[in-house]
Write a protein that holds these residues in place. Structure first.
Motif, PDB file in Angstrom:
ATOM      1  N   TYR A 211       0.726  -1.212   0.018  1.00 32.50           N
ATOM      2  CA  TYR A 211      -0.107   0.015  -0.015  1.00 32.50           C
ATOM      3  C   TYR A 211       1.023   1.263  -0.031  1.00 32.50           C
ATOM      4  CZ  TYR A 211      -3.200  -3.396   1.589  1.00 32.50           C
ATOM      5  OH  TYR A 211      -4.057  -4.452   1.802  1.00 32.50           O
ATOM      6  N   HIS A 212       0.389   2.377  -0.579  1.00 30.62           N
ATOM      7  CA  HIS A 212       1.195   3.697  -0.400  1.00 30.62           C
ATOM      8  C   HIS A 212       2.499   3.445  -1.123  1.00 30.62           C
ATOM      9  CE1 HIS A 212      -2.362   4.792   1.763  1.00 30.62           C
ATOM     10  NE2 HIS A 212      -2.045   3.965   2.689  1.00 30.62           N
ATOM     11  N   PHE A 213       2.690   3.054  -2.072  1.00 33.70           N
ATOM     12  CA  PHE A 213       4.056   2.941  -2.814  1.00 33.70           C
ATOM     13  C   PHE A 213       4.186   3.681  -3.980  1.00 33.70           C
ATOM     14  CE2 PHE A 213       1.562  -0.729  -4.384  1.00 33.70           C
ATOM     15  CZ  PHE A 213       1.926  -0.858  -5.814  1.00 33.70           C
ATOM     16  N   ILE A 214       5.156   3.718  -4.521  1.00 42.41           N
ATOM     17  CA  ILE A 214       5.564   4.482  -5.905  1.00 42.41           C
ATOM     18  C   ILE A 214       6.047   3.349  -6.665  1.00 42.41           C
ATOM     19  CG2 ILE A 214       6.740   6.167  -7.184  1.00 42.41           C
ATOM     20  CD1 ILE A 214       6.922   7.884  -4.872  1.00 42.41           C
ATOM     21  N   GLU A 215       5.575   3.076  -7.929  1.00 40.94           N
ATOM     22  CA  GLU A 215       6.153   2.037  -8.896  1.00 40.94           C
ATOM     23  C   GLU A 215       7.057   2.593  -9.551  1.00 40.94           C
ATOM     24  OE1 GLU A 215       4.965  -1.617 -11.537  1.00 40.94           O
ATOM     25  OE2 GLU A 215       3.664  -0.926 -10.098  1.00 40.94           O
ATOM     26  N   LEU A 216       8.390   2.164  -9.958  1.00 42.54           N
ATOM     27  CA  LEU A 216       9.360   2.802 -10.730  1.00 42.54           C
ATOM     28  C   LEU A 216       9.370   1.861 -12.260  1.00 42.54           C
ATOM     29  CD1 LEU A 216      12.425   2.598  -8.289  1.00 42.54           C
ATOM     30  CD2 LEU A 216      11.150   4.529  -9.140  1.00 42.54           C
ATOM     31  N   PRO A 217       9.811   2.424 -13.236  1.00 40.72           N
ATOM     32  CA  PRO A 217       9.719   1.450 -14.434  1.00 40.72           C
ATOM     33  C   PRO A 217      10.671   0.402 -14.212  1.00 40.72           C
ATOM     34  CG  PRO A 217      10.490   4.037 -14.791  1.00 40.72           C
ATOM     35  CD  PRO A 217      10.205   4.005 -13.379  1.00 40.72           C
ATOM     36  N   SER A 218      10.248  -0.539 -14.862  1.00 36.19           N
ATOM     37  CA  SER A 218      10.988  -2.187 -14.531  1.00 36.19           C
ATOM     38  C   SER A 218      12.496  -1.996 -14.969  1.00 36.19           C
ATOM     39  CB  SER A 218      10.239  -3.063 -15.277  1.00 36.19           C
ATOM     40  OG  SER A 218      10.383  -2.915 -16.751  1.00 36.19           O
ATOM     41  N   TYR A 219      12.924  -3.073 -14.553  1.00 38.50           N
ATOM     42  CA  TYR A 219      14.460  -3.086 -14.998  1.00 38.50           C
ATOM     43  C   TYR A 219      14.500  -3.332 -16.501  1.00 38.50           C
ATOM     44  CZ  TYR A 219      18.485  -6.462 -16.661  1.00 38.50           C
ATOM     45  OH  TYR A 219      19.422  -6.943 -17.147  1.00 38.50           O
ATOM     46  N   GLU A 220      13.740  -4.163 -17.013  1.00 40.85           N
ATOM     47  CA  GLU A 220      13.600  -4.326 -18.512  1.00 40.85           C
ATOM     48  C   GLU A 220      13.439  -3.197 -19.184  1.00 40.85           C
ATOM     49  OE1 GLU A 220      13.047  -7.980 -16.328  1.00 40.85           O
ATOM     50  OE2 GLU A 220      11.999  -6.095 -16.434  1.00 40.85           O
ATOM     51  N   THR A 221      12.497  -2.220 -18.777  1.00 40.46           N
ATOM     52  CA  THR A 221      12.427  -0.924 -19.452  1.00 40.46           C
ATOM     53  C   THR A 221      13.499  -0.043 -19.364  1.00 40.46           C
ATOM     54  OG1 THR A 221       9.795  -0.965 -18.910  1.00 40.46           O
ATOM     55  CG2 THR A 221      10.702   1.229 -19.285  1.00 40.46           C
ATOM     56  N   ILE A 222      13.963   0.306 -18.071  1.00 40.47           N
ATOM     57  CA  ILE A 222      15.232   1.035 -18.071  1.00 40.47           C
ATOM     58  C   ILE A 222      16.419   0.660 -18.708  1.00 40.47           C
ATOM     59  CG2 ILE A 222      14.261   2.155 -15.928  1.00 40.47           C
ATOM     60  CD1 ILE A 222      16.572   0.799 -14.505  1.00 40.47           C
ATOM     61  N   ALA A 223      16.702  -0.718 -18.809  1.00 42.23           N
ATOM     62  CA  ALA A 223      17.924  -1.269 -19.397  1.00 42.23           C
ATOM     63  C   ALA A 223      17.784  -0.817 -21.047  1.00 42.23           C
ATOM     64  CB  ALA A 223      17.855  -2.746 -19.560  1.00 42.23           C
ATOM     65  N   LYS A 224      16.510  -0.757 -21.481  1.00 38.28           N
ATOM     66  CA  LYS A 224      16.567  -0.078 -22.934  1.00 38.28           C
ATOM     67  C   LYS A 224      16.169   1.257 -23.329  1.00 38.28           C
ATOM     68  CE  LYS A 224      13.203  -3.376 -23.600  1.00 38.28           C
ATOM     69  NZ  LYS A 224      12.216  -4.361 -24.074  1.00 38.28           N
ATOM     70  N   ASP A 225      15.507   1.909 -22.176  1.00 36.34           N
ATOM     71  CA  ASP A 225      15.087   3.264 -22.241  1.00 36.34           C
ATOM     72  C   ASP A 225      15.730   4.314 -21.194  1.00 36.34           C
ATOM     73  OD1 ASP A 225      13.711   5.659 -22.415  1.00 36.34           O
ATOM     74  OD2 ASP A 225      11.617   4.892 -22.526  1.00 36.34           O
ATOM     75  N   LYS A 226      16.723   5.040 -21.882  1.00 36.31           N
ATOM     76  CA  LYS A 226      17.409   6.034 -20.911  1.00 36.31           C
ATOM     77  C   LYS A 226      16.599   7.163 -20.458  1.00 36.31           C
ATOM     78  CE  LYS A 226      21.919   4.966 -22.931  1.00 36.31           C
ATOM     79  NZ  LYS A 226      23.000   5.668 -23.920  1.00 36.31           N
ATOM     80  N   ILE A 227      15.532   7.469 -21.188  1.00 28.05           N
ATOM     81  CA  ILE A 227      14.590   8.489 -20.478  1.00 28.05           C
ATOM     82  C   ILE A 227      13.952   7.931 -19.248  1.00 28.05           C
ATOM     83  CG2 ILE A 227      12.385   9.773 -20.732  1.00 28.05           C
ATOM     84  CD1 ILE A 227      13.592  10.240 -23.768  1.00 28.05           C
ATOM     85  N   ALA A 228      13.536   6.538 -19.497  1.00 28.77           N
ATOM     86  CA  ALA A 228      12.874   5.954 -18.203  1.00 28.77           C
ATOM     87  C   ALA A 228      14.095   5.790 -17.142  1.00 28.77           C
ATOM     88  CB  ALA A 228      12.363   4.328 -18.822  1.00 28.77           C
ATOM     89  N   TYR A 229      15.190   5.445 -17.520  1.00 29.22           N
ATOM     90  CA  TYR A 229      16.255   5.362 -16.610  1.00 29.22           C
ATOM     91  C   TYR A 229      16.320   6.488 -15.670  1.00 29.22           C
ATOM     92  CZ  TYR A 229      20.620   3.876 -14.125  1.00 29.22           C
ATOM     93  OH  TYR A 229      21.678   3.701 -13.121  1.00 29.22           O
ATOM     94  N   ALA A 230      16.490   7.716 -16.358  1.00 28.30           N
ATOM     95  CA  ALA A 230      16.459   9.069 -15.624  1.00 28.30           C
ATOM     96  C   ALA A 230      15.505   9.265 -14.922  1.00 28.30           C
ATOM     97  CB  ALA A 230      16.849  10.039 -16.727  1.00 28.30           C
ATOM     98  N   LYS A 231      14.312   8.998 -15.264  1.00 30.11           N
ATOM     99  CA  LYS A 231      13.135   9.295 -14.488  1.00 30.11           C
ATOM    100  C   LYS A 231      12.854   8.374 -13.224  1.00 30.11           C
ATOM    101  CE  LYS A 231      10.103  11.083 -18.199  1.00 30.11           C
ATOM    102  NZ  LYS A 231       8.926  10.860 -19.173  1.00 30.11           N
ATOM    103  N   ALA A 232      13.500   7.246 -13.461  1.00 33.57           N
ATOM    104  CA  ALA A 232      13.393   6.231 -12.159  1.00 33.57           C
ATOM    105  C   ALA A 232      14.379   6.766 -11.015  1.00 33.57           C
ATOM    106  CB  ALA A 232      13.701   4.933 -12.819  1.00 33.57           C
ATOM    107  N   PHE A 233      15.492   7.303 -11.613  1.00 33.23           N
ATOM    108  CA  PHE A 233      16.756   7.683 -10.950  1.00 33.23           C
ATOM    109  C   PHE A 233      16.156   8.903  -9.940  1.00 33.23           C
ATOM    110  CE2 PHE A 233      20.240  10.009  -9.132  1.00 33.23           C
ATOM    111  CZ  PHE A 233      21.074   8.884  -8.636  1.00 33.23           C
ATOM    112  N   LYS A 234      15.398   9.924 -10.676  1.00 31.53           N
ATOM    113  CA  LYS A 234      14.973  11.027  -9.870  1.00 31.53           C
ATOM    114  C   LYS A 234      14.231  10.793  -8.740  1.00 31.53           C
ATOM    115  CE  LYS A 234      13.104  15.243 -11.018  1.00 31.53           C
ATOM    116  NZ  LYS A 234      11.614  15.469 -10.315  1.00 31.53           N
ATOM    117  N   VAL A 235      13.293   9.670  -9.012  1.00 35.27           N
ATOM    118  CA  VAL A 235      12.351   9.375  -7.879  1.00 35.27           C
ATOM    119  C   VAL A 235      13.108   8.694  -6.748  1.00 35.27           C
ATOM    120  CG1 VAL A 235      10.348   7.769  -7.197  1.00 35.27           C
ATOM    121  CG2 VAL A 235      10.699   9.052  -9.409  1.00 35.27           C
TER     122      VAL A 235
END
Length: 632
Positions: A211-235
């Protein structure tokens, strides 16, 4: 018996204590040094003080499973750490060359721990004893807790919790967490249900009970998508706070890693208790034959006075590990430790350091942090000191004065990092005066890192003007004191945002202040930092704006050479850099030149100078002729 100063490292030593088996066994990639500067010693002594039996397996032979059985099967679990430094950083330079010395190993020997030590040790511990809980911690585990960019393989790796197949990951400093884990195991709670402890990460197959969590982009997503990686790291970066931080969840295939909010900062009483534990403050005698362990030399006559750092330099992992909230020991605790140092056999009268990540951060940045936590999108010092920041060196000065008065102490040095912008924000000069008079050994080391505004903005460092004012004030004070003391600035090449133009700008600055550094640090993309995220993605995760990243080996060599342009070995690199940057004007014989031309270059410059002179003479004559024509 001398070995009783230490926790047991052999079955025989356990038997001498009357133990049938240990409750916990610490497996560490460092040699065993029982000193509060070493994480394995702090965690093991903390558990011992709580009544647990703890054994140590230091630098086991990772190719031999028997080495992991030397203390038998632990009652509650293995506690596994790569050591005080990430094992890859420990083994490789920024150019990925194998280092020649391991300061945390006996005699400085290399090859006494494996690459990716946490993962390897977990694998061997599983082979040794199936079903024993594995708890990983230390800097390597802490900074690799999410899917992360790995510089050495140049790819995104999974969370170390998945790659190690450990049961639980402790991030941060770990004392609160390890006691809660130990008590839970002692009370019969299966480690697979241990999901409630702040400052830990665990794996689950379903989000059903979260409950009450933030879901980050998956490992598989950020391994391919650098924009998703940057957004995940910011969180991840924003939620690194014990009070306001949220639970973070990151999918890995059909499973998830869950990070609970960080553990609460230790109180002064808790910190005093931890540093007051009965450390022998020595290298284990088994290493005498190897000449000891080099790492002890830097710390055995030094005192850790605080933890945490609100400086938040982009290239530093402290924010992601220790956090931004300052935690300080009491004067009594620090003075007690100083007395122990004075009483040691090899003490010569000099306390080498009294500090922490940043020595002159002894107090919490502002009152708001106590109730609301750190600001999510605002820094304490960058780009300017926050209006709520408490700037006061009085308490730290009082501590240093007390230490100076201890019988047997000739000098107390401050060698930990000092934030000069924090010193400049202090309306009084008392601290800088006393620092210069009593606590410097001829040189004060500070870290401007760069002078280019675009690079400093990405580093989260103050502008050059602040540094210049600090230098002026420092030299003025030393002149008043009648002391000839200098400043040694730490500088960094090839940080994200630094192109050849910025590196030339830095070289010109060094020329103008007549400082020629013997050492320059190339930016090293270690896990868990904002700068590493920029390096990998080419984006500043705070703004999502593109960032220039120097990655080419030749360019990195040129940037480094420019900061050491006086070194004759760097001539060709500096020349090439200046030509590429369109700054041929800095090759010459004038006072503004960085390098003098050599060989053919010398003749070319002379010819070019001659041509320019002829051109000027021609223009002068033409001008005179025109004037004569007008008069006629």
């Amino acid at each position: 018996m001398e070995h009783n100063e230490f926790l047991p490292i052999t079955m025989r030593e356990m038997k001498e204590r009357g133990w049938e088996r240990a409750d916990f066994i610490v497996i560490t990639g460092d040699a065993y040094i029982d000193h509060p500067s070493f994480g394995a010693a702090v965690i093991s002594r903390t558990l011992e003080a709580a009544g647990y039996k703890v054994g140590i397996i230091a630098q086991p032979d990772w190719r031999n499973v028997q080495d992991f059985k030397k203390l038998g099967r632990p009652k509650y679990g293995f506690l596994i750490t790569a050591g005080n430094i990430d094992s890859m950083v420990n083994h490789y330079t920024v150019s990925k060359r194998r280092r020649e010395k391991d300061y945390y190993s006996p005699g400085g020997k290399m090859n006494l721990r494996p690459d990716r030590a946490t993962i390897v040790y977990c694998n061997m511990a599983k082979q040794a004893y199936k079903g024993v809980p594995l708890i990983i911690g230390g800097i390597e585990a802490s900074l690799r807790r999410f899917a992360h960019y790995d510089y050495w393989s140049d790819k995104v790796r999974r969370s170390i919790l998945f790659d190690s197949e450990a049961d639980l990951l402790v991030f941060g400093m770990g004392e609160h967490q390890i006691l809660e884990i130990a008590d839970s195991l002692k009370n019969g709670l299966d480690i697979k249900y241990m999901h409630h402890i702040a400052g830990t990460c665990y794996k689950i197959e379903s989000k059903e009970n979260l409950y009450h969590f933030i879901e980050l982009p998956s490992y598989e997503t950020i391994a391919k998508d650098k924009i998703a990686y940057a957004k995940a790291f910011k969180v991840q970066y924003e939620e690194q706070d014990a009070i306001r931080g949220k639970v973070l969840v990151q999918p890995h295939g059909n499973s998830y890693i869950v990070q609970n909010p960080p553990a609460m900062a230790l109180s002064e009483i808790e910190l005093d208790r931890i540093y007051g534990l009965p450390y022998s403050r020595k290298v284990h005698p088994t290493y005498r034959k190897d000449g000891g362990v080099p790492a002890i030399e830097e710390v055995k006559h030094s005192i850790i006075s605080s933890r945490g750092c609100f400086g938040s330099c982009s290239f530093c992992a402290l924010t992601f590990h220790q956090g931004r909230v300052i935690q300080s020991r009491s004067h009594t605790s620090i003075l007690d430790e100083a007395e122990k140092i004075v009483g040691s056999d090899d003490f010569k009268g000099y306390i080498h350091d009294v500090g922490g990540p940043t020595a002159n951060f002894r107090n919490i940045a502002c009152e708001k942090q106590k109730k609301e936590g750190t600001c999510k999108n605002k820094q304490c010092l960058y780009p300017n000191p926050c209006s709520n920041l408490k700037v006061d060196h009085g308490e730290y000065l009082d501590l240093l004065r007390k230490l100076r008065k201890i019988k047997g102490v000739k000098k107390v040095f401050v060698r930990s990092g000092l934030r000069y912008d924090y010193i400049m924000a202090d309306p009084k000069d008392t601290f800088l005066k006393e620092l210069s008079e009593h606590h410097i050994s001829g040189q004060l080391k500070v870290a401007p890192e760069h002078i280019s505004p675009k690079v400093l903005d990405l580093m989260g460092k103050p502008r050059r003007e602040i540094y210049d004012k600090f230098v002026d004030k420092y030299y003025k004070i030393n002149k008043e004191l009648g002391k000839e003391q200098y400043i040694v600035p730490y500088l960094m090449s090839s940080h994200p945002g630094s192109d050849l133009k910025a590196a030339v700008e830095m070289a010109e600055y060094l020329r103008d202040i007549r400082y020629y550094p013997e050492q320059v640090q190339d930016f090293y993309p270690t896990p868990g930092t904002l700068s590493t995220c920029m390096f990998y993605t080419g984006l500043d995760p705070r703004t999502m704006k593109p960032v220039y990243v120097p990655k080419d080996r030749n360019e990195k060599a040129m940037q480094r050479a420019l900061l050491q342009f006086k070194n004759p070995k760097n001539y060709e690199l500096v020349k090439r850099a200046l030509m590429l940057a369109g700054r041929k004007d800095l090759i010459g014989f004038g006072s503004k030149a960085l390098i003098k031309p050599l060989g053919k270059d010398r003749e070319e410059v002379k010819a070019d100078k001659h041509q320019k002179k002829k051109g000027k003479d021609r223009n002068r004559n033409n001008s005179k002729n025109k004037n004569r024509s007008k008069k006629k």
